[in-house]
Every structure is written in C-alpha cells, then in structure tokens.
Design a protein around this motif. Structure first.
Motif, PDB file in Angstrom:
ATOM      1  N   VAL A 172      19.418   0.445  29.400  1.00 54.80           N
ATOM      2  CA  VAL A 172      20.004   0.042  30.669  1.00 54.80           C
ATOM      3  C   VAL A 172      21.450   0.477  30.830  1.00 54.80           C
ATOM      4  N   GLY A 173      22.077   0.982  29.762  1.00 59.41           N
ATOM      5  CA  GLY A 173      23.469   1.366  29.888  1.00 59.41           C
ATOM      6  C   GLY A 173      24.009   2.048  28.657  1.00 59.41           C
ATOM      7  N   PHE A 174      25.298   2.382  28.729  1.00 60.25           N
ATOM      8  CA  PHE A 174      25.995   3.143  27.684  1.00 60.25           C
ATOM      9  C   PHE A 174      27.335   2.478  27.400  1.00 60.25           C
ATOM     10  N   ASP A 175      27.784   2.654  26.170  1.00 64.80           N
ATOM     11  CA  ASP A 175      29.049   2.056  25.728  1.00 64.80           C
ATOM     12  C   ASP A 175      29.649   2.956  24.661  1.00 64.80           C
ATOM     13  N   MET A 200      24.386   6.293  35.711  1.00 60.91           N
ATOM     14  CA  MET A 200      24.010   5.439  34.587  1.00 60.91           C
ATOM     15  C   MET A 200      25.085   4.385  34.372  1.00 60.91           C
ATOM     16  N   PRO A 201      24.716   3.120  34.315  1.00 61.63           N
ATOM     17  CA  PRO A 201      25.718   2.072  34.114  1.00 61.63           C
ATOM     18  C   PRO A 201      26.471   2.231  32.790  1.00 61.63           C
ATOM     19  N   VAL A 202      27.755   1.928  32.845  1.00 57.05           N
ATOM     20  CA  VAL A 202      28.624   2.085  31.679  1.00 57.05           C
ATOM     21  C   VAL A 202      29.464   0.825  31.481  1.00 57.05           C
ATOM     22  N   THR A 203      29.517   0.362  30.248  1.00 53.17           N
ATOM     23  CA  THR A 203      30.507  -0.620  29.830  1.00 53.17           C
ATOM     24  C   THR A 203      31.294   0.004  28.700  1.00 53.17           C
ATOM     25  N   ILE A 204      32.561  -0.324  28.593  1.00 59.05           N
ATOM     26  CA  ILE A 204      33.410   0.301  27.571  1.00 59.05           C
ATOM     27  C   ILE A 204      34.211  -0.776  26.855  1.00 59.05           C
ATOM     28  N   HIS A 205      34.175  -0.753  25.515  1.00 58.98           N
ATOM     29  CA  HIS A 205      35.064  -1.620  24.745  1.00 58.98           C
ATOM     30  C   HIS A 205      36.512  -1.281  25.117  1.00 58.98           C
ATOM     31  N   ALA A 206      37.219  -2.242  25.640  1.00 62.47           N
ATOM     32  CA  ALA A 206      38.623  -2.019  26.023  1.00 62.47           C
ATOM     33  C   ALA A 206      39.312  -3.363  26.164  1.00 62.47           C
ATOM     34  N   TRP A 331      25.175 -11.456  37.428  1.00 63.17           N
ATOM     35  CA  TRP A 331      25.485 -10.455  38.451  1.00 63.17           C
ATOM     36  C   TRP A 331      26.092  -9.204  37.834  1.00 63.17           C
ATOM     37  N   GLY A 332      26.589  -9.302  36.607  1.00 64.98           N
ATOM     38  CA  GLY A 332      27.116  -8.125  35.918  1.00 64.98           C
ATOM     39  C   GLY A 332      26.098  -7.412  35.054  1.00 64.98           C
ATOM     40  N   ALA A 333      24.897  -7.976  34.951  1.00 63.29           N
ATOM     41  CA  ALA A 333      23.855  -7.363  34.126  1.00 63.29           C
ATOM     42  C   ALA A 333      23.465  -5.999  34.688  1.00 63.29           C
ATOM     43  N   PHE A 334      23.091  -5.108  33.799  1.00 61.90           N
ATOM     44  CA  PHE A 334      22.658  -3.776  34.225  1.00 61.90           C
ATOM     45  C   PHE A 334      21.181  -3.819  34.615  1.00 61.90           C
ATOM     46  N   LEU A 335      20.935  -4.519  35.701  1.00 64.00           N
ATOM     47  CA  LEU A 335      19.599  -4.691  36.269  1.00 64.00           C
ATOM     48  C   LEU A 335      19.646  -4.332  37.753  1.00 64.00           C
ATOM     49  N   PRO A 336      18.498  -4.021  38.365  1.00 65.75           N
ATOM     50  CA  PRO A 336      18.481  -3.826  39.816  1.00 65.75           C
ATOM     51  C   PRO A 336      18.955  -5.085  40.539  1.00 65.75           C
ATOM     52  N   GLY A 341      19.351 -11.109  41.277  1.00 64.96           N
ATOM     53  CA  GLY A 341      19.200 -12.290  42.118  1.00 64.96           C
ATOM     54  C   GLY A 341      18.180 -13.261  41.553  1.00 64.96           C
ATOM     55  N   ASP A 342      17.066 -12.725  41.062  1.00 64.57           N
ATOM     56  CA  ASP A 342      16.054 -13.577  40.438  1.00 64.57           C
ATOM     57  C   ASP A 342      16.627 -14.288  39.212  1.00 64.57           C
ATOM     58  N   LEU A 343      17.436 -13.564  38.448  1.00 62.61           N
ATOM     59  CA  LEU A 343      18.056 -14.131  37.253  1.00 62.61           C
ATOM     60  C   LEU A 343      19.009 -15.262  37.645  1.00 62.61           C
ATOM     61  N   ALA A 344      19.769 -15.033  38.693  1.00 65.10           N
ATOM     62  CA  ALA A 344      20.706 -16.058  39.155  1.00 65.10           C
ATOM     63  C   ALA A 344      19.958 -17.321  39.589  1.00 65.10           C
ATOM     64  N   GLU A 345      18.815 -17.154  40.227  1.00 63.02           N
ATOM     65  CA  GLU A 345      18.025 -18.314  40.630  1.00 63.02           C
ATOM     66  C   GLU A 345      17.542 -19.113  39.424  1.00 63.02           C
ATOM     67  N   LEU A 346      17.097 -18.412  38.378  1.00 68.50           N
ATOM     68  CA  LEU A 346      16.666 -19.093  37.157  1.00 68.50           C
ATOM     69  C   LEU A 346      17.812 -19.880  36.542  1.00 68.50           C
TER      70      LEU A 346
END
Length: 355
Positions: A172-175, A200-206, A331-336, A341-346
């Motif tokens: 789902v992403g790169f780091d 492609m979603p990216v998160t970076i250690h910083a 909301w920050g998850a690398f998901l559609p 939104g479904d995750l937030a409801e849970l």
C-alpha cells in the motif's frame, strides 16, 4: 474517568507505523534462532524481552539496534517470513488493532537466497494467514504491507519499483528507514519521482533523529505522512506557549493535516521526546496537528498498542483524545477513500459513538 486495561484493549485501533522486524514474539525468535544456530543473549523468553527493552531504554543507540541483528538473522527464509508476518497480525488483532500497515525492508531479507519478489510474496502470505487465524479467534483485522528502502544504502529505486509492481496485490505504500541524520530523503529523489509518477502513497521517516530540514525535505519529496515527525515542533516559535507562531513547514503540515506517526515510548527511547509526560505530541494534538499513535517496534521497545494508549491515558489523555488520534490514523491510512470511511465508522462504533 480513567480507562481500565481491559477497556483500552477493547478499543479499536489503527496502526500505521510498525516494523515487522521489530515485533517478533520472543518465543518465536528463540525457536528460529536455534534452528539456524544463531546465538541470542538468552533463550528465556521473558529475559530476552526484558533485555531488549532494557537496551532500548538505555539511551545507547548501539545497544538499541542490537536487537535487529538478531531479528533479521532469523527472517531469511520463506517459511520464517510467513510465520513472523502471520504472528504479527494475530497479535495485533488480539490487541484490538483493526487495521495495520506492517513495514519492512525487503533488501534486508535476501541473504538466505530469496529474491526481493519472493520476500514480498512470503510476507503477504503470512499476512493473509494471520488475518484468517485472527478471524477464527473472533478478531477482525485488515492488514497490509508497506515497503521500506534503507536510506543509507542505494536500492531505493529498486524497492520503489517493487512497491509499484505489487500495489494491486499487497503493497500500500513506500518508506525510507534507517539512519535519518546525514541521509536525507533527497538522496533518493529518483525513487520518489517514480513513486509520484505512479501515484504511489509515500510516508518518510522524518523528524525523529533530525529536525525541521529533514521534515521539509520529506514533504518536498511527496510524503503523505511523516514517520514520527515529532521534531516538527522545532518550527513553532513559542511552542507550548499561549500564542505559538508556526513556521512554513509546521504550517504546511497542519493545514494539510499531514499525519504524524508518533510512537510515544520509542520516541523517548531515541531522544526524540524527553518523556511521555513532556512528549511534543500532546501540544501538537492541542494545536490541531493530525497526531496518531503507533508502536514502532513492539518487541524491541517492549510495547503494544494498548500499552501505548495506556501510557498516554496516564499522561492525561481522555477517551476522546484516543478517538481523535485513531480517526486521524484511519483517514491517514493508505486505503481508498471509501474504505477509510468504512474504517472510521467501525472506530466510532467501537468507541460507543452512535451513527
């Protein structure tokens, strides 16, 4: 009202920053090390976990990093990678985690003869097995892989391409991970350009072992989240004061709601924060930053998601604060978008919020 341990465990959690090689079960590490003849500090599970935690709390980075030489040593075969990934998912689900992104560096798992794609496939198989095993135990969890490149090495373009090729199936992403100070994101500009071109979603250690310039560099190269990110407070004049003034980098992160992947205990261990009580994440949360709660390395730091929630509660966090951070993580998850939104409801349902 203070939450009890059982109440904290029962809360739904979202984990964005968890290193696969930092979260082995001590019993598994001992068993797998014996199979390959790798010597550990001790073969008693409780003593081994305590040794790693003591090293992590020692303030000595060399001692802290010793654990990873042991964990990666046993993660060099298809079977072992599958097992470690499966157990990680099962353990997280039992701790109330409903979504997890497990990050690892494929290049660190090829000394046993696997190629990079085989490493990815082994971890993915373990993740899928873990999801199924957790479901049988009554724990629902979704989990995915996030690929790391080592920032002090030169395979980032290759790992970025690997993430892009596997995005539809499992990644789902790169780091980039490893030593932050002296190894800026800009060293890997070609990899980040390729990732941007592929969306492609990216998160970076910083903002852990280096300051605002590192955070700025990460954002410039497309980071949608910041791994740790806690030293962004250095770009805020009067931080913790009545009228803080945000610099350009901090203002951008706040306005764009860039999630900060804070890891409370680990941040103290690596001196990114002075203590849990004085962790910058409290004030950053109050200023409106998208603060999230994470484990970093569960075995190495001696933590769990429930444990991290617990220490924050002891430091004054309320159930509402935990909910806010968990929603920020969702909301920050690398998901559609729809799945976030479904995750937030849970999460809202799990926190007792009627929809």
């Amino acid at each position: 009202m203070t939450l009890t341990h059982d109440e904290i465990v029962a809360l739904p959690k979202v984990l964005l920053h968890d290193h696969l090689d930092g979260g082995l079960r001590p019993e598994t590490l001992i068993e797998l090390a014996a199979e390959i003849g790798h010597e550990l500090p001790t073969t008693n599970p409780e003593e081994l976990a305590r040794t790693f935690a003591e090293n992590a709390n020692s303030g000595d980075l060399v001692r802290y990093l010793e654990a990873f030489a042991h964990t990666t040593a046993v993660m060099q075969s298809e079977a072992n990678l599958r097992r470690v990934a499966r157990e990680a998912v099962v353990d997280l689900a039992a701790d109330g985690v409903i979504y997890a992104e497990l990050r690892y560096a494929p290049e660190q798992h090829v000394s046993g003869g696997l190629d990079l794609q085989e490493v990815v496939e082994a971890v993915q198989a373990g993740i899928e097995e873990g999801i199924a095993e957790a479901a049988e135990a009554g724990h629902g969890i979704r989990a995915a892989a996030l690929l790391d490149a080592m920032r002090h090495l030169d395979r980032s373009a290759e790992i970025a391409a690997l993430a892009i090729v596997n995005r539809d199936r499992c990644c789902v992403g790169f780091d980039i991970a490893g030593p932050e100070l002296g190894f800026p994101a800009s060293n890997h500009a070609p990899a980040f350009a390729a990732l941007r071109a592929a969306h492609m979603p990216v998160t970076i250690h910083a903002g852990e072992a280096d300051g605002v310039d590192s955070v700025s560099d990460a954002l410039f190269h497309g980071a949608r989240r910041l791994g740790h990110g806690v030293r962004i407070h250095e770009d805020i004049d009067g931080f913790d004061g009545d009228e803080p003034v945000l610099g350009v980098v901090a203002r951008h992160a706040l306005d764009q709601q860039i999630p900060l992947e804070c890891c409370p205990t680990s941040n103290v261990q690596t001196a990114a924060a002075p203590s849990i009580e004085d962790h910058p994440m409290h004030a950053l949360r109050d200023l409106g930053f998208a603060v999230t709660v994470n484990t970093d390395n569960r075995l190495v730091s001696g933590v769990s998601m429930s444990g991290e929630f617990g220490v924050l509660v002891e430091a004054g966090w309320t159930k509402e604060d935990l909910l806010e951070a968990t929603l920020a993580a969702a909301w920050g998850a690398f998901l559609p978008y729809e799945e976030r939104g479904d995750l937030a409801e849970l999460i809202l349902e799990g926190f007792g919020i009627e929809l």
